[in-house]
Enzyme design. Structure first.
Site, mmCIF file in Angstrom:
data_model
loop_
_atom_site.group_PDB
_atom_site.id
_atom_site.type_symbol
_atom_site.label_atom_id
_atom_site.label_comp_id
_atom_site.label_asym_id
_atom_site.label_seq_id
_atom_site.Cartn_x
_atom_site.Cartn_y
_atom_site.Cartn_z
ATOM 1 N N LEU A 486 0.812 -1.216 0.000
ATOM 2 C CA LEU A 486 0.000 0.000 0.000
ATOM 3 C C LEU A 486 0.844 1.263 0.000
ATOM 4 O O LEU A 486 0.544 2.210 -0.736
ATOM 5 C CB LEU A 486 -0.948 0.010 1.203
ATOM 6 C CG LEU A 486 -1.986 1.139 1.154
ATOM 7 C CD1 LEU A 486 -3.323 0.685 1.696
ATOM 8 C CD2 LEU A 486 -1.534 2.378 1.911
ATOM 9 N N ASP A 487 1.895 1.329 0.827
ATOM 10 C CA ASP A 487 2.674 2.563 0.867
ATOM 11 C C ASP A 487 3.363 2.824 -0.467
ATOM 12 O O ASP A 487 3.439 3.976 -0.918
ATOM 13 C CB ASP A 487 3.672 2.565 2.021
ATOM 14 C CG ASP A 487 4.518 1.307 2.095
ATOM 15 O OD1 ASP A 487 4.290 0.376 1.297
ATOM 16 O OD2 ASP A 487 5.408 1.249 2.965
ATOM 17 N N CYS A 488 3.834 1.763 -1.128
ATOM 18 C CA CYS A 488 4.425 1.925 -2.463
ATOM 19 C C CYS A 488 3.376 2.413 -3.454
ATOM 20 O O CYS A 488 3.661 3.243 -4.329
ATOM 21 C CB CYS A 488 5.014 0.605 -2.942
ATOM 22 S SG CYS A 488 6.281 -0.062 -1.858
ATOM 23 N N THR A 489 2.159 1.901 -3.310
ATOM 24 C CA THR A 489 1.064 2.333 -4.181
ATOM 25 C C THR A 489 0.726 3.791 -3.938
ATOM 26 O O THR A 489 0.548 4.572 -4.888
ATOM 27 C CB THR A 489 -0.171 1.448 -3.946
ATOM 28 O OG1 THR A 489 0.163 0.095 -4.277
ATOM 29 C CG2 THR A 489 -1.349 1.901 -4.784
ATOM 30 N N GLU A 491 2.618 6.240 -2.622
ATOM 31 C CA GLU A 491 3.683 7.146 -3.052
ATOM 32 C C GLU A 491 3.789 7.187 -4.577
ATOM 33 O O GLU A 491 4.029 8.254 -5.165
ATOM 34 C CB GLU A 491 5.017 6.721 -2.429
ATOM 35 C CG GLU A 491 5.053 6.715 -0.906
ATOM 36 C CD GLU A 491 4.891 8.094 -0.283
ATOM 37 O OE1 GLU A 491 5.214 9.096 -0.955
ATOM 38 O OE2 GLU A 491 4.444 8.174 0.883
#
Length: 771
Positions: A486-489, A491
């Site tokens: 989720l955090d990669c998505t 950002e």
């Protein structure tokens, strides 16, 4: 002599490799025996010697080999002169712009042809040994890691041996049984004698092992690998019954309830446990049995060894209920399941089901798997099932995806951080407001993100395999990796939203809004009832299952949890998305943001900071939380959480204007400064940006000027920043080295400082003149 070269996007000629995007984002190291000029080889050797000489001062490497290669290939020379801020001198707009441009040009020069930024993402010293042990027991060590690889592995082991002769969990850790035993076994497998190794490495390590009771005191994760090697006995390991895969999925003990990484480690390990797989008992294995135990191998009471763990490795004590659980399985369940008739029916069926899951995950990730720990266990399981089978051959072809070479030798990374680092680097460059100057770099970065967005959900009936949908989202490394985060998505989505507002002649063809909607759908799907966001899959199992955490040195690994920094990234992304595309799921997004903000406020520590799980630690969590709260419209005046956080940051600022936090904060959950109250530039950047998001420039910019001065004056002659202590974190106890952070966050912080502090000061000055 020869040199190591980093290759980008290769693999199309290997029949055992598959890819969904023609290997965009793949990074592999190749040794060229006749490569390199004498000057190049001398430069590499100088970097190695400098690291070894200074290894106890700065433990993480500077990751120089690939950077030297890229800068040489691009003929990079820093043309912008360096300007430093003298004592008593105010920072002006031109000085900070100069530092920003120097850093941006250096970052641009280190971008790969695929558009991402290669970098070391390592630090857990235990990642390497399972690969050496695993390849040794299946007879493929010398073909997969020939002489030059083994030379670099030994270099790495020697570089990270502590002065006491041991190795820790990670670079900055003191000696542990886990790290020391694993690295001793590696040295012996790679040909060092009991008294061999650089500076008597083997004998010093073995003394530490025996002084602490021998390897019966190695943690659970080490016991299983030593059992496969034949230096331990499987009856000395706590049970990992594959029969759990036969339970109904809603049952609390079913692997479907687990955190995805825990599930995928358990999956092949339960197969190997169920088979009681042991490699050949070679003369070396027999020697290791004598060298690493304090009593004869055949006299050890293995059942008692199951609960032994050296105090240096014990980050959290097991509750009595967990030991009772293991004892019941060991005493009652295993004797039944391993004898006729149940072994022919239940156990064999369970092993078959387990391998179905292994093969599914292998194919879904193109045999990369979620991480290096999972990868090597799956590979060994495939070999045990069929040594000549295609799955095993495909595993071999993907080993190089985990190999990383630097001046301190060869390590195995957890997994590449290509997408994560690219998304952060792109945002840092965008913040510089050098759009035309950095246009080609930004376009390549955007192309990489477009090529890395997941095209589809996991293959087949992914819900039956307990996977979550992921179409339109992004993974931590590459598209082929397949494990969406989720955090990669979040950002990456913010990068794409920025690009959607830029001229097409600069950034090229833009991502269709429908593809952005898919990313939003994924983000919305991972909010828990408490408002927080998980990272990979929805939280399934109850938090109480953590009482069964089998690893003595990690916490919160059994089930998925919510994370402050992930929640904050999601808030930022959806606030930005809502402004750009107000018509899509607007009410749901508003409700989502409200709940997420509530979660951030509820998880703040009483003294003001937030605890970060994936970075060290209170600095990392507080930076993200303040950024998320500010994005949602919260201010110093209307949100009591923000003044508390600001007070914490101002109280912890160092004398030189920076901030520096030890990895020990992760285990104690109490803010712990670095030894000597020294600063860390990455953490300084986090704190500086956190204060900027809180509106500190409007109240008192002095602390911001002090930290900006430190960043500017710390920049190196070529625009790089010096490597310091690790700033990443893994599950509370293990520092992670993200080498790219030292270039990303100081640049981003200086860009934010110029825009929101000096820009604000300039406006105030102009207003005063006009009045």
């Amino acid at each position: 002599m020869g040199v190591w070269r980093l290759k980008i996007g290769e693999g199309a000629n290997n029949p055992y490799l598959t890819s969904t995007n023609n290997f965009v984002g793949r990074q592999t190291w190749v040794f060229e025996p006749d490569g390199g000029t004498p000057e190049e080889r001398d430069q590499v050797e100088e970097a190695r010697q400098n690291y070894f000489k200074n290894r106890f001062r700065v433990r993480p490497c500077s990751d120089l080999l690939w950077q030297m290669q890229f800068l040489r290939e691009k003929n990079f020379r820093q043309k912008i002169p360096q300007v430093k801020v003298r004592d008593g001198e105010e920072i002006n707009y031109e000085t900070v712009t100069n530092a920003i441009r120097r850093s941006a040009h250096y970052l641009s020069a280190t971008q790969s042809s695929d558009g991402f930024w290669p970098a070391d993402a390592s630090a857990p010293v235990f990642y390497l040994a399972p690969w050496v042990i695993g390849l040794y027991v299946i007879g493929h060590l010398n073909t997969v890691f020939p002489a030059e690889h083994q030379k670099e592995i030994l270099r790495y082991i020697y570089c990270h041996q502590n002065e006491d002769g041991g190795w820790g969990l990670h670079y900055e850790d003191g000696g542990t049984m886990f790290g020391t035993a694993f690295n001793y076994v590696c040295m012996r497998i790679l040909g060092e004698g009991p008294g061999g190794g650089r500076d008597n490495a083997c004998e010093r390590a073995r003394k530490g092992i025996l002084d602490h009771g021998g390897v019966t005191y190695i943690p659970s994760g080490g016991k299983t690998w030593l059992a496969m090697l034949g230096v331990f006995d499987w009856s000395g390991c706590n049970p990992m019954p594959p029969e759990f895969w036969m339970l109904p999925p809603f049952f609390p003990m079913h692997p479907a309830q687990m955190w995805c990484y825990c599930r995928i480690v358990y999956m092949p390990m339960s197969y190997l446990y169920g088979r009681r797989f042991v490699g050949p008992i070679t003369p070396l294995v027999q020697q290791l049995r004598e060298e690493l135990h304090t009593q004869p191998f055949h006299e050890i009471e293995w059942s008692k060894a199951r609960h032994l763990c050296a105090k240096e490795d014990l980050f959290h004590r097991r509750p009595w209920i967990q030991e009772l659980f293991w004892d019941c399985l060991h005493t009652f369940a295993e004797p039944l399941l391993t004898r006729w008739p149940l072994n022919n029916f239940i156990r064999e069926k369970a092993l078959k089901i387990t391998m179905e899951h292994v093969h599914y995950d292998d194919k879904a990730s193109h045999y990369i798997n979620p991480g290096s720990v999972e990868k090597v266990i799956c590979m060994v399981a495939c070999w045990v099932e069929d040594p000549s089978g295609e799955p095993f051959q495909r595993h071999l072809a993907r080993i190089s995806d985990y190999v990383w070479i630097a001046e301190d030798g060869m390590r195995i990374t957890g997994i590449g951080s290509q997408t994560w680092d690219a998304a952060l680097s792109i945002q840092a460059l965008i913040a510089c407001n050098l759009i035309e100057e950095m246009g080609p770099t930004l376009k390549k970065g955007y192309d990489f993100l477009k090529n890395s967005q997941a095209k589809d959900n996991p293959p087949g009936d992914f819900k039956r395999m307990y996977r979550h949908f992921g179409k339109g989202a992004w993974a931590f490394s590459s598209q082929d990796y397949g494990v969406i985060a989720l955090d990669c998505t979040a950002e990456s989505l913010m990068c794409c939203l920025h690009f959607s507002m830029m001229p097409p002649e600069i950034v090229g063809e833009k991502l269709e809004p429908e593809k952005l909607y898919l990313a939003v759908d994924f983000i919305l799907s991972l909010q828990s009832k408490n408002g927080g966001l998980t990272c990979w899959e929805p939280a399934r199992g109850g938090k109480w299952l953590e009482v069964l955490n089998p690893l003595e040195f990690f916490e919160n690994i059994v089930v998925e949890h919510e994370y402050v920094e992930v929640t904050a990234s999601a808030i930022n992304a959806l606030v930005m998305f809502k402004k750009r595309y107000p018509g899509y799921r607007e009410k749901e997004i508003e409700h989502f943001i409200s709940k997420a903000v509530h979660y951030l406020i509820q998880t703040q520590f009483p003294n003001g900071p937030w605890y970060g799980v994936w970075g060290i630690c209170f600095m990392y969590g507080t930076y993200f939380a303040l950024k998320g709260l500010a994005a949602a419209g919260n201010t110093y005046a209307n949100c009591p959480a923000i003044p508390k956080a600001v007070d914490f940051l101002l109280k912890t600022q160092c004398q030189d204007g920076g901030w520096g936090e030890s990895y020990l904060s992760g285990t104690t959950k109490v803010y712990t400064p670095l030894e000597g109250n020294r600063s860390n530039l990455v953490q300084t950047a986090w704190a500086l940006m956190g204060l900027i998001h809180s509106g500190q420039a409007e109240r008192d910019p002095t602390p911001l000027h002090r930290s900006a001065k430190l960043l500017i004056n710390s920049q190196t002659s070529d625009g790089d920043f010096p490597q310091q202590d690790s700033t990443g974190l893994l599950k509370g106890s293990c520092a992670m080295h993200y080498a790219a952070y030292r270039n990303i966050f100081p640049l981003w912080a200086l860009a934010a400082y110029r825009t929101h502090v000096l820009g604000l000061t300039s406006k105030a000055h102009s207003s005063a003149v006009m009045e």
